[in-house]
Design a protein around this motif. Structure first.
Motif, PDB file in Angstrom:
ATOM      1  N   GLU A   1     -10.412  25.977 -14.885  1.00 32.88           N
ATOM      2  CA  GLU A   1      -9.568  27.119 -15.030  1.00 32.88           C
ATOM      3  C   GLU A   1      -9.145  27.414 -16.493  1.00 32.88           C
ATOM      4  N   THR A   2      -8.856  26.270 -17.031  1.00 34.84           N
ATOM      5  CA  THR A   2      -8.479  26.453 -18.529  1.00 34.84           C
ATOM      6  C   THR A   2      -9.937  27.074 -19.527  1.00 34.84           C
ATOM      7  N   ALA A   3     -11.251  26.308 -19.287  1.00 38.75           N
ATOM      8  CA  ALA A   3     -12.280  26.906 -19.695  1.00 38.75           C
ATOM      9  C   ALA A   3     -12.508  28.251 -19.628  1.00 38.75           C
ATOM     10  N   LEU A   4     -12.151  28.817 -18.182  1.00 39.52           N
ATOM     11  CA  LEU A   4     -12.579  30.016 -17.604  1.00 39.52           C
ATOM     12  C   LEU A   4     -11.387  31.363 -18.534  1.00 39.52           C
ATOM     13  N   ASN A   5     -10.118  30.798 -18.552  1.00 34.93           N
ATOM     14  CA  ASN A   5      -9.096  31.320 -19.194  1.00 34.93           C
ATOM     15  C   ASN A   5      -9.461  31.594 -20.874  1.00 34.93           C
TER      16      ASN A   5
ATOM     17  N   GLN B   1      -8.445  17.639 -11.042  1.00 34.07           N
ATOM     18  CA  GLN B   1      -8.632  17.720 -12.430  1.00 34.07           C
ATOM     19  C   GLN B   1      -9.764  18.760 -12.843  1.00 34.07           C
ATOM     20  N   ALA B   2     -11.107  18.445 -12.339  1.00 29.49           N
ATOM     21  CA  ALA B   2     -12.087  19.300 -12.569  1.00 29.49           C
ATOM     22  C   ALA B   2     -11.562  20.742 -12.428  1.00 29.49           C
ATOM     23  N   LEU B   3     -10.940  21.237 -11.338  1.00 28.04           N
ATOM     24  CA  LEU B   3     -10.555  22.708 -11.347  1.00 28.04           C
ATOM     25  C   LEU B   3      -9.642  23.074 -12.430  1.00 28.04           C
TER      26      LEU B   3
END
Length: 75
Positions: free
Chosen positions: A19-23, A13-15
């Protein structure tokens, strides 16, 4: 669900959230370069908080949590 399975679940879940925050961070900066510094500070704050929390937990329990990770094996 075992404790190990629960840990795996939370890490997945954290990953996904990271990933969403990075994108979103990349997309925002691609749309507006002026956001680079502000978004960079957000990531800096997040990573500082995370590593600070890892260090503090390690001190509390007298264990080196970062010692569990083989950094050369990270891709």
């Amino acid at each position: 669900m075992t404790e190990e399975q629960t840990i795996d679940h939370h890490l997945r879940q954290a990953l996904a959230h990271l990933e969403t925050a990075l994108n979103q961070s990349v997309a925002a900066v691609m749309n507006d370069q002026a956001l680079k510094k502000e978004i960079g500070k957000k990531w800096e704050m997040f990573l500082g908080d995370f590593f600070g929390y890892v260090r503090e937990k390690g001190k509390q329990h007298r264990i080196n949590l970062l010692g569990w990770i083989s950094f050369p094996r990270l891709r």
